[in-house]
Design a protein around this motif. Sequence first.
Motif, mmCIF file in Angstrom:
data_model
loop_
_atom_site.group_PDB
_atom_site.id
_atom_site.type_symbol
_atom_site.label_atom_id
_atom_site.label_comp_id
_atom_site.label_asym_id
_atom_site.label_seq_id
_atom_site.Cartn_x
_atom_site.Cartn_y
_atom_site.Cartn_z
ATOM 1 N N ALA A 61 -2.447 -5.939 8.906
ATOM 2 C CA ALA A 61 -2.611 -5.654 10.337
ATOM 3 C C ALA A 61 -2.513 -6.943 11.155
ATOM 4 O O ALA A 61 -1.851 -7.000 12.197
ATOM 5 C CB ALA A 61 -3.950 -4.956 10.584
ATOM 6 N N ILE A 73 0.867 -1.178 0.000
ATOM 7 C CA ILE A 73 0.000 0.000 0.000
ATOM 8 C C ILE A 73 0.902 1.226 0.000
ATOM 9 O O ILE A 73 1.797 1.336 0.836
ATOM 10 C CB ILE A 73 -0.907 -0.012 1.242
ATOM 11 N N LYS A 101 -10.991 -10.314 13.678
ATOM 12 C CA LYS A 101 -11.530 -8.965 13.820
ATOM 13 C C LYS A 101 -11.931 -8.691 15.271
ATOM 14 O O LYS A 101 -11.783 -7.576 15.772
ATOM 15 C CB LYS A 101 -12.746 -8.808 12.904
ATOM 16 N N ARG A 154 -5.290 -4.349 3.867
ATOM 17 C CA ARG A 154 -5.014 -3.634 5.107
ATOM 18 C C ARG A 154 -5.249 -4.551 6.314
ATOM 19 O O ARG A 154 -4.439 -4.611 7.241
ATOM 20 C CB ARG A 154 -5.911 -2.393 5.191
ATOM 21 N N ALA A 155 -6.357 -5.308 6.271
ATOM 22 C CA ALA A 155 -6.646 -6.235 7.368
ATOM 23 C C ALA A 155 -5.589 -7.336 7.428
ATOM 24 O O ALA A 155 -5.102 -7.709 8.498
ATOM 25 C CB ALA A 155 -8.034 -6.846 7.174
ATOM 26 N N SER A 215 -9.044 -2.798 1.406
ATOM 27 C CA SER A 215 -9.491 -3.142 2.760
ATOM 28 C C SER A 215 -9.065 -4.560 3.137
ATOM 29 O O SER A 215 -8.690 -4.826 4.280
ATOM 30 C CB SER A 215 -11.001 -2.938 2.911
ATOM 31 N N THR A 275 -6.525 0.092 13.574
ATOM 32 C CA THR A 275 -6.560 -1.143 14.347
ATOM 33 C C THR A 275 -7.021 -2.244 13.412
ATOM 34 O O THR A 275 -7.469 -1.975 12.301
ATOM 35 C CB THR A 275 -7.573 -1.042 15.496
ATOM 36 N N ILE A 276 -6.928 -3.490 13.871
ATOM 37 C CA ILE A 276 -7.427 -4.576 13.036
ATOM 38 C C ILE A 276 -8.906 -4.373 12.776
ATOM 39 O O ILE A 276 -9.402 -4.560 11.685
ATOM 40 C CB ILE A 276 -7.205 -5.934 13.727
ATOM 41 N N ASP A 277 -9.615 -3.936 13.810
ATOM 42 C CA ASP A 277 -11.051 -3.792 13.649
ATOM 43 C C ASP A 277 -11.398 -2.797 12.549
ATOM 44 O O ASP A 277 -12.151 -3.093 11.647
ATOM 45 C CB ASP A 277 -11.688 -3.352 14.969
ATOM 46 N N SER A 278 -10.796 -1.617 12.596
ATOM 47 C CA SER A 278 -11.184 -0.614 11.607
ATOM 48 C C SER A 278 -10.620 -0.958 10.238
ATOM 49 O O SER A 278 -11.093 -0.488 9.218
ATOM 50 C CB SER A 278 -10.720 0.775 12.040
ATOM 51 N N ALA A 279 -9.590 -1.801 10.217
ATOM 52 C CA ALA A 279 -8.985 -2.158 8.937
ATOM 53 C C ALA A 279 -9.805 -3.202 8.205
ATOM 54 O O ALA A 279 -9.526 -3.527 7.069
ATOM 55 C CB ALA A 279 -7.568 -2.690 9.164
ATOM 56 N N PHE A 280 -10.821 -3.757 8.840
ATOM 57 C CA PHE A 280 -11.451 -4.936 8.278
ATOM 58 C C PHE A 280 -12.340 -4.674 7.079
ATOM 59 O O PHE A 280 -13.008 -3.656 7.018
ATOM 60 C CB PHE A 280 -12.251 -5.658 9.365
ATOM 61 N N PRO A 281 -12.352 -5.617 6.131
ATOM 62 C CA PRO A 281 -13.105 -5.417 4.895
ATOM 63 C C PRO A 281 -14.551 -5.006 5.131
ATOM 64 O O PRO A 281 -15.042 -4.105 4.487
ATOM 65 C CB PRO A 281 -13.063 -6.777 4.214
ATOM 66 N N TYR A 282 -15.218 -5.693 6.058
ATOM 67 C CA TYR A 282 -16.642 -5.445 6.199
ATOM 68 C C TYR A 282 -16.952 -4.602 7.423
ATOM 69 O O TYR A 282 -18.015 -4.681 7.997
ATOM 70 C CB TYR A 282 -17.409 -6.764 6.208
ATOM 71 N N SER A 283 -15.983 -3.808 7.818
ATOM 72 C CA SER A 283 -16.209 -2.883 8.914
ATOM 73 C C SER A 283 -17.348 -1.934 8.555
ATOM 74 O O SER A 283 -17.533 -1.556 7.406
ATOM 75 C CB SER A 283 -14.933 -2.086 9.158
ATOM 76 N N ASN A 284 -18.131 -1.556 9.563
ATOM 77 C CA ASN A 284 -19.225 -0.620 9.312
ATOM 78 C C ASN A 284 -18.801 0.834 9.472
ATOM 79 O O ASN A 284 -19.624 1.727 9.506
ATOM 80 C CB ASN A 284 -20.406 -0.927 10.239
ATOM 81 N N THR A 318 -8.709 6.150 -2.009
ATOM 82 C CA THR A 318 -8.002 4.900 -1.741
ATOM 83 C C THR A 318 -6.563 5.004 -2.245
ATOM 84 O O THR A 318 -6.339 5.417 -3.373
ATOM 85 C CB THR A 318 -8.701 3.745 -2.479
ATOM 86 N N PRO A 319 -5.597 4.618 -1.417
ATOM 87 C CA PRO A 319 -4.203 4.714 -1.856
ATOM 88 C C PRO A 319 -3.907 3.752 -3.010
ATOM 89 O O PRO A 319 -4.619 2.768 -3.207
ATOM 90 C CB PRO A 319 -3.404 4.298 -0.617
#
Lengths: 360, 360
Positions: free
Chosen positions: B167, A119, B85, B163-164, B160, A128-137, A145-146
Amino acid sequence: MSSTPHESQTFSAESYFETQPQPPSLLADIEGVHEFIERQRQANRSVVLVTSGGTTVPLELNVVRFLDNFSAGTRGATSAEYFLKAGYAVIFMHRQFSLQPFSRHYSHSTNPFLNFLEIDAALPSSSTIDSAFPYSNDPPPTTPTPQITVTTAERTKLFSVLRAYKAVHAQGTLHMISFVSVNEYLWLLRAVSREMSVLGRKAMYYLAAAVSDFFLPQQRLSEHKIQSGKGNLSIEMDQVPKILKPLVSEWNPEGFIVSFKLETDETILIPKAQQALERYGHQVVIGNDLHHRKYRVVLISPVAQADAAKKTDGVLEPQPKYAEFWIEIDPDQPSNHPKEIEEDIIEELLKRHNAWIEGS
Amino acid sequence: MSSTPHESQTFSAESYFETQPQPPSLLADIEGVHEFIERQRQANRSVVLVTSGGTTVPLELNVVRFLDNFSAGTRGATSAEYFLKAGYAVIFMHRQFSLQPFSRHYSHSTNPFLNFLEIDAALPSSSTIDSAFPYSNDPPPTTPTPQITVTTAERTKLFSVLRAYKAVHAQGTLHMISFVSVNEYLWLLRAVSREMSVLGRKAMYYLAAAVSDFFLPQQRLSEHKIQSGKGNLSIEMDQVPKILKPLVSEWNPEGFIVSFKLETDETILIPKAQQALERYGHQVVIGNDLHHRKYRVVLISPVAQADAAKKTDGVLEPQPKYAEFWIEIDPDQPSNHPKEIEEDIIEELLKRHNAWIEGS
């Protein structure tokens, strides 16, 4: 386990297709093959059917369990690339999810492609892993997007694979169809072969798929998952009909046909290959032993009549009916640029196919 | 085919491990698992063992043919991402070449990753398939290799996922081990479970692999490829020992254990799940039907003693011994951002695992 004669019927190719169900996708698959062959015929290209990967034998109608044949599809996928390189059009008839030309360089590997992607922008430090996740809300990022790029170390190899892949797609010389069960394989092989017969001697068959010798007729399949509480499992299978016979004698008598023999006991390899040529009358059997198949194979073929009768010093010598042609490469190949035995196999087959075309 | 009682012995878990060979790679695999668990224990993380993919039953010592269980590994690979996650450390024990977390988004797909890579510089106009080929003997290009980038359309999703992936790797919370045969699976499961017992109630088991119910004891395996010329094939298999029993009662009695039941006949799903809980005494069975498994599952679990005895209006009511908890999602999901049922499954299991940890 054992091989035993038992009471049930023996299937000929004819009775097989009369009694076993035609796959629902067959007509659509063949329509695509028909158009592909027509285009290649107009471009005057030779066409090779490469079959690749193992076939399954389902044990239940709602399939949970099946018998399978060991094959990642390496031989077929690698060979297809060398056929394409030589200017052939390739119908790649493969087991679903087995290796494919080009992408094979990055599949089934301990070096997944995600590892060599980078990237461009650094991750924000709050990531964080949580915010990095594909299906994060989380709300979508407000910044664009980089860019994602390929690491320097992998770039040279990926570049050449990608360039070949794009060139082949631009030329439209690769057509993919897939099978899972041995039944799908047999129906496809017959239908594709009939389509290829319009190509005459320019049609080649490179039958590298690991096809089951046994199957369970549809009529004896269990509808639901076999329950394990009832004791041990007993399976009785019938022999798959020898499909090379009608392929050679009916479906495409002018095709140049290469079949494979894989054995784990090298001593029976050549007798079994000769037996196959004797029985079906095709052009080449490639014999390979499970443990050395990446470094050593043997091409067995019938000796032409004229050669068999030739005299030395006027004396008639008995000639062998079959010739062996060994191909070997050094098992110690550099990991960054390994020689692949398929390169030499295809080179030899192209010579023979040319002679076959000229001999018409 | 049929399930029939026959004369051979029945294997207990104990007699299985006494008579069947330990895989050569077991010790090295377990060393890696041991270190991973130690690191997670020091970081005070919960650890889940996710098993995924199907096991094989080889029919020959030099394996050409094998029995297999249908499973691409979707459930396990997807679930592993949601565990990660949520902050769990994951031991991902999977069938070799089955789907893996993160790379699953680009595997087994009709959209191979080569399709969304672009070469920055235009191909030189003299380029042919031949010169473009990976193993071409052309001299290396004198210009530097062009940059390779990801197409705009794919970039947001890949970003995304990537990134996950990065991480998780930076945190070191994902450990991969693989199996092929049911024998490798059983030996690994026992050894990993014993390692996990140091975690006490923070250890969770999510046994999503499709494990064969039958196997061929080593002692009855054919050394070489079974020859097809001798007639039909007859296979007699023994039952795999019920491995949940020693897992619950001996290897890790404090672990939170989730097993799976896959059936093709939905009517027997719940009775079979209850039977498993009755027999092994673990925490949850997730029941799924082959055809609806992506949209509907049911969690079956024993009702806690206190609940079972509670009174309504002073009257003692008979309470069911097992509770059903259905999870369903809409089968019509948008293709660009589909909801995955594993997200809801993991959310529910995390609640229950927390209660299990607090209940110690």
